[in-house]
Design an enzyme around this catalytic site. Sequence first.
Site, PDB file in Angstrom:
ATOM      1  N   HIS B  48      25.299  20.600  15.403  1.00 10.29           N
ATOM      2  CA  HIS B  48      24.423  20.699  14.283  1.00 10.29           C
ATOM      3  C   HIS B  48      22.873  20.971  14.317  1.00 10.29           C
ATOM      4  O   HIS B  48      22.474  21.870  13.846  1.00 10.29           O
ATOM      5  CB  HIS B  48      24.442  19.341  13.499  1.00 10.29           C
ATOM      6  CG  HIS B  48      24.008  19.208  12.325  1.00 10.29           C
ATOM      7  ND1 HIS B  48      24.758  19.658  11.000  1.00 10.29           N
ATOM      8  CD2 HIS B  48      22.616  18.767  11.488  1.00 10.29           C
ATOM      9  CE1 HIS B  48      23.795  19.444   9.911  1.00 10.29           C
ATOM     10  NE2 HIS B  48      22.508  19.090  10.279  1.00 10.29           N
ATOM     11  N   HIS B  94      25.763  19.945   3.221  1.00 12.55           N
ATOM     12  CA  HIS B  94      25.839  18.630   3.480  1.00 12.55           C
ATOM     13  C   HIS B  94      27.245  18.028   2.967  1.00 12.55           C
ATOM     14  O   HIS B  94      27.512  17.317   2.452  1.00 12.55           O
ATOM     15  CB  HIS B  94      24.843  17.646   2.423  1.00 12.55           C
ATOM     16  CG  HIS B  94      23.955  16.903   3.396  1.00 12.55           C
ATOM     17  ND1 HIS B  94      23.497  15.743   2.905  1.00 12.55           N
ATOM     18  CD2 HIS B  94      23.517  16.634   4.482  1.00 12.55           C
ATOM     19  CE1 HIS B  94      22.681  14.986   3.656  1.00 12.55           C
ATOM     20  NE2 HIS B  94      23.000  15.570   4.680  1.00 12.55           N
TER      21      HIS B  94
END
Lengths: 220, 736
Positions: B48, B94
């Site tokens: 990430h 998300h």
Amino acid sequence: MQTAVIRFPASNCDRDAAVALEKVTGRAPIMVWHRETELPDGIDFVVMPGGFSYGDYLRSGAIASRSPIVRDIKAKSEAGLPVAGFCNGFQVLTEAGMLPGALMRNKNLKFVCRPERLTVANANTRYTKHYAPKSEVTFPVAHHDGNYFADKDTLNRIEKEGRVTFRYVSNPNGSLNDIAGIVNKAGNVFGMMPHPERAIDDMHGGTDGLGLFKSIIESI
Amino acid sequence: MAKKSEITPEIVAEHGLSESEYAIILDRLGREPNLTELGIFSVMWSEHCSYKSSRRHLAKFLTTGDRVIQGPGENAGVIDINDGDAIIFKMESHNHPSYIEPYQGAATGVGGIMRDVFTMGARPIALMNALRFGEPTHWKTKQLVSGVVAGIGGYGNCVGVPTVGGETNFHKGYNGNILVNAMCVGLAKADNIFLSAAKGVGNPIFYVGSKTGRDGIHGATMASAEFDDDSDEKRPTVQVGDPFTEKLLIEACLELMATDAIIAIQDMGAAGLTSSSIEMADKGGVGIQINLDKVPQREPNMTAYEMMLSESQERMLMVIQPGKEKLAYDIFEKWELDVALIGKTTDTGNLVLKHKRKKVCDIPIAPLADDAPNYDRPHVKTEAREVLEARDIHETQDYNDALLRIMTSPDIASKRWIWEQYDRHVMTDTVDSSQSGGDAAIVRVHGTKKAVAITTDCTPRYVYADPYEGGKQCVAETWRNLTCVGADPIAITDCLNFGNPERPEIMGQFVGAIEGMNEACHAFDYPVVSGNVSLYNETNGQAIPPTPAVGGVGLIPDLEKHMTLKGAKDGDTLILIGDTTGWLGSSIYLSEILSREDGAPPPVNLSTEKLNGDYVRKLIRGRRVNAVHDCSDGGLAVTACEMAFASGQGMHIVAPTNGKTHGWLFGEDQARYLLAVEENSVNPVIATAKAKGIEAQIVGSVGGDRIKADGAFDVSLEKLRAANEAWLPNLMNGDA
């Protein structure tokens, strides 16, 4: 003509209200911070803007209604100062006891945003003179807690006194008697859930809101 | 230094670090890290934060152009829209948090992307979202839809930024991994953009916003792993959003940005205090020293490890000009925000943390950022699919029924149930929200006559079928949609959602899509200025369809000349720009009517796209057209229906009866636009097109109250509209 817009933490239609007031009065309103204890001198009309003051925590409008500035506005409104609240501003006015009733969660529990048709229930108030009696206007709504409630006696009283100014054509939130906007007994304090400040420009899809601002400004 | 740490191989594995990655850490430190240090390395080197599987491929993107003020590498991209104005925008995923805890996952996705934008000095003026859910009948889908939508609305509505557009797809490929991609667009002054590089030595570092709690610890690591059946147990790693604090942060930061007090500013997003402090230090080439005892804390007895890895929301880190501390304090106190002086910049090049009077971390910053792993993962090209000919595909015998089924299919049905929960009008500059069938949202630049156009697009079934052509198509469709509203497309942001990159076929999808996207970017001079990668979107080994969502932004120089699909008038002629071969491979017709998902997707000829689009934009600016709509999902028939719904006018389409009627009506050939044109403009529009070598033909007319195609369908506009509107409410109310 000097107007004022009150800014609470997380007001978010304060600029929109200011744009509308400047468009109608030709003069920018004074933006008043909630911690002020007194309005500046010479204010002719106050707008409590929409938004999510204090994040709607506790109850919509509840914490803002206890702000220092609201005490002063309330006192001055009792002496005749015109005060209007749109959306969250309406919630603040009911929480402050400046208008009767309460705004509860929408009946279907969801936030709703759409242009809503309203009928002018009383065209003979300081806020509605520019509209023809029983005429229809379209203002956008955008709220989660717009479900107007008042006890039976209060409801009967405001109906009898002609204090219901706007009604929804197709009720989006469960409000009693389809109430979208009301005035106080003296007629100088007004609140409504829909957003007249979002209907003042052809780009908004309509200018029905201008009549409301012109009505109150011309009455001063 | 604290006592010798006891880092076992199990602890290393729990942190998502491989043996070889841990070996690099040992080498760079020359010693064993303690647990706090290991935690810091693990989040910084997570997929990430480090983009370790994607970096080398992202580097291929076109990222520069005449209007690019800031490309990838900062919190968001910045483009020039004339007159000293700049637009700052980015899209971000998300996905993992939203699947586990839909309301908070989606809400904090919106909050995070807004912070990326206002951190750079912009006032957020528009939000968009791109959502993918599992099949409508899956037991979890309704709960996820209602939670995600409420979360997006709950956050954006409160902060007071209009949510003006988006797209929503349903497909079984997302049953175990939904996608929630949020985009924010902000307006700034081109000469007042704020960057994240810390500068100087001894400059004060301020922490502003919410207190730090134990929420979201290891969120970045979670977002870098696959799910299994126990994923619900990860709920505590999802952060909780507070849009009220976000609104105060926006106002306070913009107020402080109007002064010259800020040297550098960075929001605390994924990996919180760790990544924000390291990124600031690394970009500025300085060291940072933080006293963790000064960090505002929500809970007692938090450890250094917890504070550094917390992903509590609504927090910012800034380096302030010495001497301006009081100015900063005053503004943050006015907005009732927690503010603390937690550290200073140093010349050591190290990140030094003190906690309870002990040094709990002392690691060099350069390796954390620069030596992050950068993998060249093996990838195999997706096998090409067979090209299907319309004549070989079953033609429906009941076109009325086929049209109804397509107009009430999950991807085509009205999403009003969703977008009416979003405030689309706050700030009163929304000219058109694209939610209601329009091609792109149009948001006026406050106080001017110009506007920005915004769209998000991706057709995952095309990308799945052919990552390269599908990747081209995602970019081309945004470009086309911006063109439809009369905008000059300027740049894109992207959110690349894929499965596990350690599998060569998934990596092949990723590489193929990027190459296709990039080719389109070059063809349109349409650079990527920001973006995000979300990998490991898999549950129990089942990957999502590859979904590179693209957010496009364009400029409408004069709002008087913007265009929508609403303006079709009774008596107008329908002109179709672009060539129709009747391409039914990977189409909605194929999936909805024949339950097939095969065939090659429509190819995208980029030079034709450019030629056709530039012509349509010219027609809009020359006021030659009343309505324009991009012809995409579901083909000409769906395009005409959407124009009918928006304008309230019936549509009559001429259709051939040559056994290819289904291809004509439902084929998804690219580079096409449907125009509603007044009688006296028809000949010039077609003649000029022909002269430029552009396909243009009359395909019908506007008027009446029916939607019909010769020899095919003939249905009531209102009945079709009612059915199109009813699908999602029926699903959500449990009647479907």
